[in-house]
Design a protein around this motif. Sequence first.
Motif, PDB file in Angstrom:
ATOM      1  N   MET A  30       0.837  -1.206   0.000  1.00 29.23           N
ATOM      2  CA  MET A  30       0.000   0.000   0.000  1.00 29.23           C
ATOM      3  C   MET A  30       0.874   1.259   0.000  1.00 29.23           C
ATOM      4  O   MET A  30       1.899   1.296   0.687  1.00 29.23           O
ATOM      5  N   ASN A  31       0.452   2.264  -0.753  1.00 32.46           N
ATOM      6  CA  ASN A  31       1.159   3.531  -0.697  1.00 32.46           C
ATOM      7  C   ASN A  31       0.610   4.380   0.457  1.00 32.46           C
ATOM      8  O   ASN A  31      -0.319   3.968   1.157  1.00 32.46           O
ATOM      9  N   GLN A  32       1.197   5.559   0.659  1.00 30.75           N
ATOM     10  CA  GLN A  32       0.807   6.368   1.809  1.00 30.75           C
ATOM     11  C   GLN A  32      -0.660   6.791   1.733  1.00 30.75           C
ATOM     12  O   GLN A  32      -1.357   6.818   2.751  1.00 30.75           O
ATOM     13  N   ASN A  33      -1.143   7.087   0.540  1.00 29.73           N
ATOM     14  CA  ASN A  33      -2.542   7.490   0.412  1.00 29.73           C
ATOM     15  C   ASN A  33      -3.481   6.339   0.760  1.00 29.73           C
ATOM     16  O   ASN A  33      -4.538   6.546   1.366  1.00 29.73           O
ATOM     17  N   ASP A  34      -3.094   5.116   0.397  1.00 28.74           N
ATOM     18  CA  ASP A  34      -3.888   3.938   0.763  1.00 28.74           C
ATOM     19  C   ASP A  34      -3.963   3.788   2.284  1.00 28.74           C
ATOM     20  O   ASP A  34      -5.016   3.462   2.838  1.00 28.74           O
ATOM     21  N   LEU A  35      -2.831   4.023   2.946  1.00 29.13           N
ATOM     22  CA  LEU A  35      -2.802   3.920   4.407  1.00 29.13           C
ATOM     23  C   LEU A  35      -3.680   4.987   5.040  1.00 29.13           C
ATOM     24  O   LEU A  35      -4.397   4.722   6.014  1.00 29.13           O
ATOM     25  N   LYS A  36      -3.638   6.183   4.492  1.00 29.26           N
ATOM     26  CA  LYS A  36      -4.473   7.266   5.019  1.00 29.26           C
ATOM     27  C   LYS A  36      -5.957   6.931   4.861  1.00 29.26           C
ATOM     28  O   LYS A  36      -6.764   7.177   5.763  1.00 29.26           O
ATOM     29  N   ARG A  37      -6.309   6.379   3.731  1.00 28.20           N
ATOM     30  CA  ARG A  37      -7.710   6.011   3.517  1.00 28.20           C
ATOM     31  C   ARG A  37      -8.131   4.882   4.461  1.00 28.20           C
ATOM     32  O   ARG A  37      -9.243   4.881   4.990  1.00 28.20           O
ATOM     33  N   LEU A  38      -7.221   3.941   4.691  1.00 24.06           N
ATOM     34  CA  LEU A  38      -7.508   2.833   5.602  1.00 24.06           C
ATOM     35  C   LEU A  38      -7.821   3.335   7.002  1.00 24.06           C
ATOM     36  O   LEU A  38      -8.799   2.909   7.631  1.00 24.06           O
ATOM     37  N   VAL A  39      -7.016   4.269   7.499  1.00 24.29           N
ATOM     38  CA  VAL A  39      -7.238   4.771   8.861  1.00 24.29           C
ATOM     39  C   VAL A  39      -8.460   5.689   8.910  1.00 24.29           C
ATOM     40  O   VAL A  39      -9.168   5.741   9.922  1.00 24.29           O
ATOM     41  N   ALA A  40      -8.743   6.387   7.822  1.00 20.87           N
ATOM     42  CA  ALA A  40      -9.951   7.216   7.764  1.00 20.87           C
ATOM     43  C   ALA A  40     -11.198   6.348   7.871  1.00 20.87           C
ATOM     44  O   ALA A  40     -12.175   6.697   8.548  1.00 20.87           O
ATOM     45  N   GLN A  41     -11.163   5.209   7.208  1.00 24.06           N
ATOM     46  CA  GLN A  41     -12.296   4.275   7.279  1.00 24.06           C
ATOM     47  C   GLN A  41     -12.441   3.710   8.690  1.00 24.06           C
ATOM     48  O   GLN A  41     -13.563   3.571   9.202  1.00 24.06           O
ATOM     49  N   LYS A  42     -11.318   3.398   9.327  1.00 26.72           N
ATOM     50  CA  LYS A  42     -11.356   2.871  10.697  1.00 26.72           C
ATOM     51  C   LYS A  42     -11.939   3.893  11.660  1.00 26.72           C
ATOM     52  O   LYS A  42     -12.687   3.534  12.594  1.00 26.72           O
TER      53      LYS A  42
END
Length: 224
Positions: free
Chosen positions: A1-13
């Motif tokens: 995952m790139n950084q934007n993917d990680l940001k989206r993952l935590v936003a969903q959490k």
Amino acid sequence: MNQNDLKRLVAQKAIEYVPLNAIIGVGTGSTADLFIDELALIKDNIVGAIASSERTKQRLEGHGIKVFDVNEVESVPVYIDGADEIDPEGNMIKGGGAAHTREKICASIAEQFICIADASKEVKVLGKFPLPVEVVPLARQAVARQLSDLGGQPVWRKNADGSPLITDNGCHILDVHGLNITEPLALEIQLSIIPGVLTVGIFAQNAADIALIATEDGVKVTEY
């Protein structure tokens, strides 16, 4: 995952921490933007939000989420925002988006501060990220001299075209390089009383209660 993917993952959490039928606090920045996009999917479950910047206000309203003035709200159950750095005790540096004054105000009326970030923001000691200090324009040079006397290297933040960055509060930002912040609370208090300083980007008095940190293995949850 790139950084934007990680940001989206935590936003969903972070959506799991949004209470029903409440007004919540929403921060500013790229991770907060993604959280707002996720919040829009459940907007009928909340009353509305308070916004930590004009940027956040516009994004919330663009999704049809009612935005309340902070003066209209006595408290909010949660304030959800990102960080430029977070240490093992939940102390943070914020203000890369020049919104830390309003972010700190929103955090101050929240029952719980939830920090959402990717793992690159975790540090053992704050200070690698330059510390943002919002200052009254008249006091910019006077404050810069005092910051230099304390061992920092203040740099006046400018826009890409070279013009001074002006915050939502009509102020300037000094980004202080070269600090090793081993005592965040003490430094936050010390810098906050310099005449002309509006707000310091250390969040120790308003540290995170919970950190949601996105990693390649999923979202790590830390309670302080």
